[in-house]
Design an enzyme around this catalytic site. Structure first.
Site, PDB file in Angstrom:
ATOM      1  N   GLU A 165       0.863  -1.197  -0.029  1.00 61.91           N
ATOM      2  CA  GLU A 165      -0.049  -0.074  -0.039  1.00 61.91           C
ATOM      3  C   GLU A 165       0.940   1.191   0.108  1.00 61.91           C
ATOM      4  O   GLU A 165       0.546   2.234   0.758  1.00 61.91           O
ATOM      5  CB  GLU A 165      -0.942  -0.022   1.105  1.00 61.91           C
ATOM      6  CG  GLU A 165      -2.082  -1.147   1.014  1.00 61.91           C
ATOM      7  CD  GLU A 165      -3.049  -1.097   2.053  1.00 61.91           C
ATOM      8  OE1 GLU A 165      -3.241   0.010   2.817  1.00 61.91           O
ATOM      9  OE2 GLU A 165      -4.180  -1.610   1.618  1.00 61.91           O
ATOM     10  N   GLU A 209      -5.016  -8.749   0.063  1.00 65.47           N
ATOM     11  CA  GLU A 209      -5.891  -8.320   0.944  1.00 65.47           C
ATOM     12  C   GLU A 209      -7.321  -8.097   0.407  1.00 65.47           C
ATOM     13  O   GLU A 209      -7.711  -7.674  -0.675  1.00 65.47           O
ATOM     14  CB  GLU A 209      -5.555  -7.046   1.644  1.00 65.47           C
ATOM     15  CG  GLU A 209      -4.295  -7.412   2.556  1.00 65.47           C
ATOM     16  CD  GLU A 209      -3.772  -6.232   3.349  1.00 65.47           C
ATOM     17  OE1 GLU A 209      -4.569  -5.434   3.758  1.00 65.47           O
ATOM     18  OE2 GLU A 209      -2.566  -6.162   3.511  1.00 65.47           O
TER      19      GLU A 209
HETATM   20  C1  BGP Z   1      -4.524  -2.519   4.967  1.00 63.71           C
HETATM   21  C2  BGP Z   1      -3.357  -2.879   5.584  1.00 63.71           C
HETATM   22  C3  BGP Z   1      -3.281  -3.838   6.560  1.00 63.71           C
HETATM   23  C4  BGP Z   1      -4.399  -3.870   7.362  1.00 63.71           C
HETATM   24  C5  BGP Z   1      -5.879  -3.772   6.755  1.00 63.71           C
HETATM   25  C6  BGP Z   1      -6.742  -3.532   7.735  1.00 63.71           C
HETATM   26  O1  BGP Z   1      -4.830  -1.221   4.703  1.00 63.71           O
HETATM   27  O2  BGP Z   1      -2.287  -3.176   4.604  1.00 63.71           O
HETATM   28  O3  BGP Z   1      -2.041  -3.896   7.044  1.00 63.71           O
HETATM   29  O4  BGP Z   1      -4.413  -3.083   8.614  1.00 63.71           O
HETATM   30  O5  BGP Z   1      -5.542  -2.702   5.818  1.00 63.71           O
HETATM   31  O6  BGP Z   1      -6.978  -2.223   8.120  1.00 63.71           O
HETATM   32  P1  BGP Z   1      -7.400  -1.959   9.757  1.00 63.71           P
HETATM   33  O7  BGP Z   1      -6.429  -2.715  10.563  1.00 63.71           O
HETATM   34  O8  BGP Z   1      -7.317  -0.570   9.760  1.00 63.71           O
HETATM   35  O9  BGP Z   1      -8.780  -2.335   9.916  1.00 63.71           O
END
Ligand code: BGP
Length: 474
Positions: free
Chosen positions: A165, A371
């Site tokens: 990201e 993801e």
């Molecule tokens: C993405 C990241 C992850 C994870 C996910 C969920 O942006 O790559 O590391 O954190 O989001 O986000 P959050 O934990 O804020 O719900």
């Protein structure tokens, strides 16, 4: 397009799930690991710090065995830079190498393909002190780290992801705990896009190095891609959507794939006196890099309308999916057609298909979902169960849309939702859970750290066993 017949998932489709080192491992300063920016940041109030997390560092065998039980074909995890190089550069910490060797070997023992992210939000604190990505030397720091990874793990790791990201680091870095802006900085936008430029060059050089050192490996970027919709068919809203698409999405993929700066973004930077300075050789380095696939994280789409001239106020940006406003360019709009999660993120499975279609039309490369997933409050029942039909429903709908996209002609390599196991959410701590495997701890009480199979665990096992044909929940 309503397909008359849907195509099946490819035979070798990489079903698995994801995690990142600083959110899952714990043991944050153990066995020689140095601190990263995540270990020294002030965590959001009321949320756990990152010292123990899911304690994957001490439970990896048990956790990978559970992944194998689900039938995983792949596991996407990140390597903590500071476990390998505690100071970011210089001496290698052999115990860090040993740990990731053990994790990789454990995966391979079960036929699970390790997919390694080289950088997931965890800049070494020692390098932050030296100016972080703002320092032109950061390109060499990263390439040196990449070389160590390729040397030590390249005999077994075939899939590499460069920077997780990068677009979110650039757009909302401070809310993630990254992106250092020097105190005396007078042009913040220029500073941010200079740092972004260093990351782009670092990524390009790492991709070239990977191909030189590991001819059989595949490497790609891993941005967070959300197709941006216009709020209405008003032409000004369409322009706003194109603006945000360019700034949020295409800048990163145009550069990774074609080695060029997106024209809309470049003009916007020019008008704001914020174009990055190129070092000698940067342009060539960026042109020389060719990813083998596009890794991408998808949580939802974004919707924008025409923007006024006022800027978003600091403090309004809550997490990586918010903060959608840029004077004269675009302004976030709540899409009335979509429901949201308990944590306020819009849910848009059809937008997943639309995003994949758009990416494939623009880049013609195979895609790997790195993801996707639902963060929710889960409850462990007294008899050790976690009933999470909401997560099953979310995943079911998204997987169904991948199938549509495959039938549209898109090339899909795999699906690795967030997250394999419960871990610490960057903004919401432990209470926002994503895993198939429940970890018995809460925000501040470390509990037993015992693992429990959620209902989604059994459901996903069935999905994988049927290669995505059986998505029913029963
Ligand atoms: C993405 C990241 C992850 C994870 C996910 C969920 O942006 O790559 O590391 O954190 O989001 O986000 P959050 O934990 O804020 O719900």
């Amino acid at each position: 397009m309503k397909h008359k017949k849907l195509k099946p998932f490819p035979k070798d489709f990489l079903w698995g799930a994801s995690s990142s080192a600083y959110q899952v491992e714990g043991a944050n300063l153990e066995d020689g690991k140095g601190p990263s920016c995540q270990d020294v940041k002030v965590v959001p109030e009321g949320t756990s710090d990152l010292t123990v997390c899911a304690d994957f560092y001490h439970h990896y065998k048990e956790d990978i065995a559970l992944m194998a039980e689900m039938g995983f074909k792949a596991y996407r995890f990140s390597i903590a830079w500071t476990r390998i190089l505690p100071q970011g550069t210089g001496e290698i910490n052999q115990k860090g190498i040993d740990f990731y060797n053990a994790v990789i070997d454990e995966c391979l023992k079960y036929g699970i393909e390790p997919i390694v992210t080289m950088f997931h939000f965890d800049m070494p604190a020692a390098l932050d002190e030296r100016g972080s990505w703002g320092n032109p030397e950061s390109v060499d720091w990263f390439v040196n780290f990449a070389k160590i990874l390729f040397e030590n793990f390249g005999d077994r790791v075939k899939y590499w992801l460069t920077i997780n990201e990068q677009n979110m680091l650039t757009l909302v870095g401070p809310v993630i705990g990254t992106l250092m802006i020097p105190e005396n900085c007078t042009n913040v936008l220029k500073e941010i896009y200079q740092q972004n430029h260093h990351m782009l060059v670092a990524q390009a050089k790492a991709m070239v190095l990977c191909h030189e050192m590991l001819p059989n490996a595949k490497i790609g970027p891993a941005p967070n891609i959300s197709l941006v919709y216009p709020a209405t068919c008003k032409p000004e809203d369409v322009i706003a959507a194109q603006n945000f698409n360019a700034i949020r999405n295409w800048l990163y993929l145009d550069m990774a794939v074609y080695g060029i700066y997106n024209a809309i973004v470049w003009s916007w930077l020019e008008e704001n006196d914020a174009t990055p300075t190129f070092a000698p050789g940067d342009e060539e380095a960026m042109k020389n890099a060719h990813p083998d696939f596009i890794g991408f994280n998808y949580y939802n789409t974004a919707t924008v309308e025409e923007a006024g001239e006022d800027q978003i106020e600091a403090g309004q940006v809550k997490d990586q999916q918010s903060g959608q406003k840029e004077a004269g360019m675009y302004q976030g709009y709540r899409n009335p057609n979509l429901v949201t999660t308990e944590f306020g993120w819009e849910i848009d499975p059809v937008g997943f298909r639309a995003t994949i279609r758009e990416m494939y039309s623009r880049y013609h490369l195979p895609m790997l979902v790195t993801e996707n997933g639902l963060g929710a409050y889960d409850t462990l029942t007294e008899d050790g169960k976690v009933h999470d039909p909401y997560r099953i429903e979310y995943l079911r709908q998204h997987i169904a849309q991948i199938k549509e996209a495959i039938s549209d002609g898109a090339e899909m390599l795999g699906y690795n939702p967030w997250s394999a196991i419960d871990l610490i959410s960057t903004h919401e701590g432990m209470k926002k859970r994503y895993g198939f495997i429940y970890v018995d701890r809460d925000e501040f009480d470390l509990g037993t750290l015992n693992r429990y199979r959620k209902d989604s665990f059994y459901w996903y096992k069935k999905v994988i066993a049927s290669n995505g044909e059986d998505l029913k929940d029963e």
